[in-house]
Design an enzyme around this catalytic site. Structure first.
Site, PDB file in Angstrom:
ATOM      1  N   GLU A 171       0.804  -0.806   0.056  1.00  0.00           N
ATOM      2  CA  GLU A 171      -0.282   0.104  -0.194  1.00  0.00           C
ATOM      3  C   GLU A 171       0.721   1.068  -0.481  1.00  0.00           C
ATOM      4  O   GLU A 171       0.753   2.256   1.194  1.00  0.00           O
ATOM      5  CB  GLU A 171      -0.971  -0.070   0.967  1.00  0.00           C
ATOM      6  CG  GLU A 171      -2.309  -1.004   1.023  1.00  0.00           C
ATOM      7  CD  GLU A 171      -3.185  -0.706   2.991  1.00  0.00           C
ATOM      8  OE1 GLU A 171      -2.382  -0.395   3.511  1.00  0.00           O
ATOM      9  OE2 GLU A 171      -4.161  -1.547   2.010  1.00  0.00           O
ATOM     10  N   GLU A 175      -6.337  -7.846   0.073  1.00  0.00           N
ATOM     11  CA  GLU A 175      -7.182  -8.003   0.541  1.00  0.00           C
ATOM     12  C   GLU A 175      -8.621  -7.297   0.811  1.00  0.00           C
ATOM     13  O   GLU A 175      -9.577  -6.440  -0.179  1.00  0.00           O
ATOM     14  CB  GLU A 175      -6.801  -6.602   1.803  1.00  0.00           C
ATOM     15  CG  GLU A 175      -4.786  -7.020   1.990  1.00  0.00           C
ATOM     16  CD  GLU A 175      -4.510  -5.495   3.006  1.00  0.00           C
ATOM     17  OE1 GLU A 175      -5.491  -4.734   4.031  1.00  0.00           O
ATOM     18  OE2 GLU A 175      -3.525  -5.428   3.196  1.00  0.00           O
TER      19      GLU A 175
END
Length: 703
Positions: A499, A603
């Site tokens: 991320e 995710e």
């Protein structure tokens, strides 16, 4: 080449398209009984001879077997043409399935018994029908499938006119994990075992089988919910007795050189030595210790019958990955293990791993975190992941597993050996690994799970370039180590940076850094897929990026609860968004003409709100209740942001014990999870976040 169902390839089975051959009928007429033969056979002399005691021998004796074998049988009257072979007898028995053939290992929860009964009822009618099929008719139905084996593993070009009975015969009643969704999201191709030639993967299931997996998430009693609650004081809630470390009896402290005593190479200082090789060695690969590893390994394990064993190729892009994350284990995340932070006052500012380890100090931090590494995830968890039907595991870890830098309070290198042991447990249970470097020097996103909450110091700020280079140096060490042959089969995806916050960073700088990192990984010999994060830019922005670079996967993380314009979706709209919005995004992304190419959802979760304790940072509120003043007008939420007409925007129900959930809410959670799985399998697959948590019910698959 004759296929497994070609008529001429069957042993001990002559061609019988129209009954017995005419010559055989003629010979039987010529040799049939006549009155003269019966009179001769039943004469007094013959009866007396037969009744003589020494002549009355058992039917099957060595003498009789020798006599039968020496008899010159006529060609068409050979015993094998009068007696069915064991193989033929087996084929002609009616088909019946045992529970072990239709399902995974049963879980000992009362709620699953009801699910078993439902599935049994659904499957009873087709099973009764298939028992009526004659062997020849069943053989013909297999032939109608017209399956063509490609590369020994993938079946394509299936016949379009398969009978309904064929689908019923292939159905499996699975009550545990992603196995229940076999063939659900799109037409999956079949895995063929090269040695046995058996189809291993790729059959469509009814929607009733699909929903079982999600029902488990909701219905399984939350046994660990209460047992893991702990007062904290900086201590993890891992629980359990201290390990016995019985393997230390085979070594002596005198075997440890003086220079290595009381270091990470001294097994007598380890909290846990279970399944580690405790023989001292100072050998390193890429500057990283191999201490704790055994010299031999075995890649024959298979996670489940739907995927190949580790030593056989996984058909990425044809077989969707179904994985789970080990969040909060080697990289702390406050909402997963709130017990580390709950005992501190807000004024103390203990909000992430940086401030926690600084508060604890080097010795206590090392002791506390190693106990957490040992107890939070253990071998039994990897077995449970395998039994739940997962075939991949994403393991987040932090750069301090490799090294630390001046000013870092993090515990250095201890988590490294637990990472290696975790990979070996994955190997043992046939689980492929997605390595995820979750925290980089300087923090690539400024969030608490990157180690330090606050400013982004990676490719940004005074030390941005320095930390970017440090990150490349870490990947040099890691890729050198994991290029060893022992990791060729078990590690299949290598993540560069979790991320990176590209909505705050310069896109061109991040892409240039990723290109350098990929080049380092390849030069060091790693041929695995390399994963890069989408950086929250949106999947459409990645079309054409890193074009020409092979074997790179784009990793997107999909949640509705962190966006002001999505958290207030009604339940119906959330499912519609998953089914339509995310599905279309994934389809567009995997098409290189409109998107990046290979894309996974690294995710996702079932969470309906952002009410979970510490989810939005320690000692902060939620968007749901409008108690999230971040100081940034683009992210602050000071008014309740729950769906319209939902009544009071309170987190009380969201954080309640799951036993209080209504049936309607359970059904919605089921549909929401299934909608996401269907969507993400339009790409290369998915990884649920996360395997376990202390109290975050809707985030924990294990719960």
């Amino acid at each position: 080449m004759a296929g497994p169902h070609d008529r001429d390839s069957r042993p001990n089975r002559p061609h019988r398209a129209h009954g017995r051959p005419r010559t055989e009928h003629r010979e039987r007429r010529e040799n049939r009984d006549t009155p003269e033969k019966r009179a001769s056979r039943d004469s007094p002399e013959k009866r007396k001879s037969r009744d003589t005691p020494e002549k009355r021998t058992p039917r099957d004796t060595p003498e009789r077997r020798e006599k039968r074998s020496s008899h010159n049988w006529p060609e068409k009257e050979s015993p094998r043409h009068h007696q069915r072979s064991p193989e033929r007898r087996q084929r002609q028995r009616p088909i019946s399935y045992t529970s072990s053939e239709r399902s995974s290992d049963p879980l000992s929860f009362d709620s699953l018994a009801k699910l078993d009964a439902v599935n049994e009822k659904l499957s009873r009618q087709p099973q009764e029908k298939e028992r009526l099929l004659e062997p020849r008719e069943k053989d013909r139905s297999y032939v109608r499938q017209k399956e063509k084996v490609v590369t020994g593993r993938v079946i394509k070009d299936r016949g379009k006119h398969r009978r309904k009975s064929d689908y019923h015969r292939e159905k499996r009643r699975v009550v545990s994990g992603p196995l229940a969704e076999e063939g659900r999201a799109h037409k999956r191709e079949a895995y063929i075992d090269e040695e046995s030639g058996k189809k291993r993967f790729g059959r469509k299931c009814k929607i009733s089988a699909i929903v079982v997996i999600v029902l488990l998430i909701i219905l399984i009693p939350v046994g660990i919910y209460a047992s893991k609650k702990n007062g904290g004081g900086g201590e993890s809630s891992g629980g359990g007795a201290d390990p016995a470390n019985s393997n230390l009896k085979d070594v002596s402290e005198s075997d440890i050189p003086a220079a290595a005593k009381n270091t990470v190479l001294d097994p007598f200082t380890w909290y846990d030595t279970t399944d580690f090789n405790v023989t001292y060695t100072n050998v390193t690969v890429g500057g990283l210790s191999i201490m704790g590893l055994n010299s031999a390994w075995d890649d024959k394990a298979q996670a489940n019958s739907n995927v190949p064993a580790l030593n056989k190729k996984f058909a990425y892009g044809a077989m969707p990955m179904r994985g789970v994350n080990l969040g909060g284990w080697l990289s702390l995340e406050p909402f997963i293990t709130p017990s580390f932070f709950s005992s501190y006052k807000e004024s103390q500012g203990i909000i992430d791993e940086y401030t926690l380890t600084k508060e604890l100090g080097p010795q206590k931090a090392a002791k506390t975190l190693e106990k957490h590494y040992s107890q939070f995830i253990q071998e039994e968890d990897f077995k449970a992941m395998r039994d739940a039907g997962f075939d991949h595991v994403r393991i987040p870890y932090s750069y301090w597993a490799v090294t630390t830098y001046p000013g870092d309070p993090y515990v250095p290198k201890i988590s490294w050996r637990y990472l290696l042991r975790g990979i070996e447990y994955c190997r043992k249970y046939g689980l492929r690994v997605n390595l995820d470097l979750h925290a980089l020097p300087g923090s690539q996103n400024g969030w608490n799970h990157s180690g330090r909450q606050g400013a982004i110091g990676w490719l940004n700020g005074t030390d941005g370039d320095l930390n970017a280079q440090r990150s490349l140096d870490i990947h040099t060490q890691l890729s050198t180590f994991f290029a060893q042959p022992r990791y060729d089969n078990v590690i299949t995806i290598y993540g560069l940076a979790n991320e990176p916050k590209m909505i705050k960073l310069k896109t061109s700088d991040v892409v240039a850094w990723e290109a350098k990192a990929i080049d380092i990984v390849r030069k060091n010999g790693m041929q695995q897929y390399v994963a890069i994060g989408d950086g929250f830019l949106g999947l459409t922005k990645w079309n054409g990026q890193l074009s020409g670079v092979k074997d790179v996967i784009l990793d997107v993380h999909q949640y509705t609860i962190f966006n002001k314009n999505q958290i207030n979706f009604t339940h119906q709209k959330k499912i519609q968004y998953a089914c339509q919005g995310w599905t279309e995004q994934m389809k567009q992304s995997v098409d290189v003409s409109t998107g990046f190419g290979p894309t996974i959802c690294g995710e996702w979760s079932q969470a309906d709100t952002d009410c979970t304790l510490y989810l939005n940072n320690v000692h902060t509120g939620s968007r749901w209740e409008g108690t999230l003043p971040t100081g940034d007008p683009t992210t602050s939420v000071t008014e309740p942001d729950c769906p319209p007409n939902s009544g009071t925007c309170s987190c009380d129900k969201a954080n309640a014990d799951p036993s209080s959930y209504s049936d309607d809410y359970k059904q919605w959670l089921m549909m929401y999870a299934e909608a996401q799985m269907v969507s993400f399998e339009q790409g290369w697959g998915w990884f649920y976040w996360t395997w376990t948590a202390e109290s975050a019910t809707q985030w924990s698959w294990k719960v």
